[in-house]
Design an enzyme around this catalytic site. Sequence first.
Site, PDB file in Angstrom:
ATOM      1  N   VAL A   1       0.820  -1.225   0.000  1.00 59.42           N
ATOM      2  CA  VAL A   1       0.000   0.000   0.000  1.00 59.42           C
ATOM      3  C   VAL A   1       0.853   1.275   0.000  1.00 59.42           C
ATOM      4  CG1 VAL A   1      -2.008  -1.124   1.042  1.00 59.42           C
ATOM      5  CG2 VAL A   1      -0.350  -0.036   2.535  1.00 59.42           C
ATOM      6  N   CYS A   2       1.985   1.240  -0.680  1.00 60.46           N
ATOM      7  CA  CYS A   2       2.867   2.405  -0.816  1.00 60.46           C
ATOM      8  C   CYS A   2       3.297   2.958   0.542  1.00 60.46           C
ATOM      9  CB  CYS A   2       2.198   3.504  -1.645  1.00 60.46           C
ATOM     10  SG  CYS A   2       1.751   2.998  -3.319  1.00 60.46           S
TER      11      CYS A   2
END
Length: 518
Positions: A370-371
């Site tokens: 999720v970055c």
Amino acid sequence: METLYSQDIDEIRSREYPLLNGVTYLDHGGTTPYPQSLIQRYSQDLTSNLFGNPHSASPLSELSTRRIDHIRARVLDFFKADPDHFDVVFVANATAAIKLVADAFRDVDEPGVLSDLDVERWLNDEDANLSNNGAAISTGLFAYPAQSNMNGHRLPLDWASRARNSQCQSHRKIYTLLDAAAFVMTAQLDLSDAASAPDFTALSFYKIFGFLDLGALIVRKTAGGILQRRRYFGGGTVDMVTALQTAWHAKKEQTVHEQFEDGTLPFYSIIALDTALTVHAELYGSMANISRHTCALATNLYRQMSCLRHANGRVVCEIYKDPSSEYGNAETQGPTIAFNLRNAQGGWIKKSDVESLAVIRNIHLRTGGVCNPGGIAAFCQLSYPEMRKNFSEGMRCGGVLDILGGKPTGIVRELFVETWTVIPAQISPPGVSKEEMSVVESLQIFPIIGCSGWQVPKHISWPVEGTRLAWDQELCVVHQDDGRPPDYRARQPIVLIHPSLDTEKGMLKLVYAPDAEK
């Protein structure tokens, strides 16, 4: 659930989001769906008006300029920011906004990463500084998120004012950058007190309204001058450029936004923002309404997930909640749940398996890193050497290596926004035990990662080896030249390879069937 909006939420969902019928959409952290009336009104605006390039001086261009100025003022009002103290620079997204600020501080020698506790110590210590080598700071940048995009943990919004009003001289030399992209989706960002607001605030509008490929950097005007340090300039941000003999340029100085909006603005997206602001207010009233609504939804699901147990009493959901966060308290926790699942033996269930099963049920959620590499490393307890080792073993962003060294490499994330009504189903119906609900209808295994699956015949008893089905993901295709697995995110020809098992002969047969899906 308490009615917070001017209209019934079920009616809003049915009328404005018909594409969500039969769909459980939980990837609002990526983007939120847009209401139909936004698209309809925006289309009407475009078919009723002709807009010109705002860099021109024609009547059509002046119409675009007037609309953009009006919308810029509406954006400031949406975040309760006084136009005498703030300006809005339109950019592609929050990342572009952060990059614009970072470019002005590219010559800072000692960038560092601080935890929440480190920040508190730094703010409370008059002798502290942000430099890793202990050197005095001339000018620096303190950047932090209002909300973790991984697990929804909300950080103190007073850090900017505490640094600015500190008795420590080195604190007052620090500019502050707030990444508000995750926060503004479901909470009111209040910049009404210019003296305590961050110098720079980055955000993306598509996370709030669904439609709009657009972001913004909200700049405190007294801090705007530091951005002149950036080396790049684009068309529209200068008053004069000489290209022959001697290179020279004069930057615009009248407003902050005209100095940093490089090239032609995405004026059609900005015009759509006008409609988005109007529709959003009509449907939901205020961000305070949305905050109360989503806070209740997330708290409800968190409590249900926390109670889930296997028949042997083992925990099902490993929820990654910050120790200082509390579901039900919107000041410390956003409507996000980050988790991984464990099987009855306590082992990890692969996040890709969770997503695959969710897709079958028409549930859309987010899995992976999720970055947020820092959050993943912290909550999955992955050290720097472990992450480097995982990389050498083929771990890549978006890859399928879900568990390495006995630890998950990513998480599953759910995020609620205003379009939700209630949790779609109870975890288990009252009066029915989990043992009574557990019925295996069919088994499908994937002997070769990336290839098609094989349906286990119903008359065969299939063994379980450790924490997995026998032969499931036993083999992997690798490149002949470097021994690495292919990129499974792209559609590979190996998905057309259909395996089958002859259990009597102990033989795995492979059939390449390019027309099978047709």
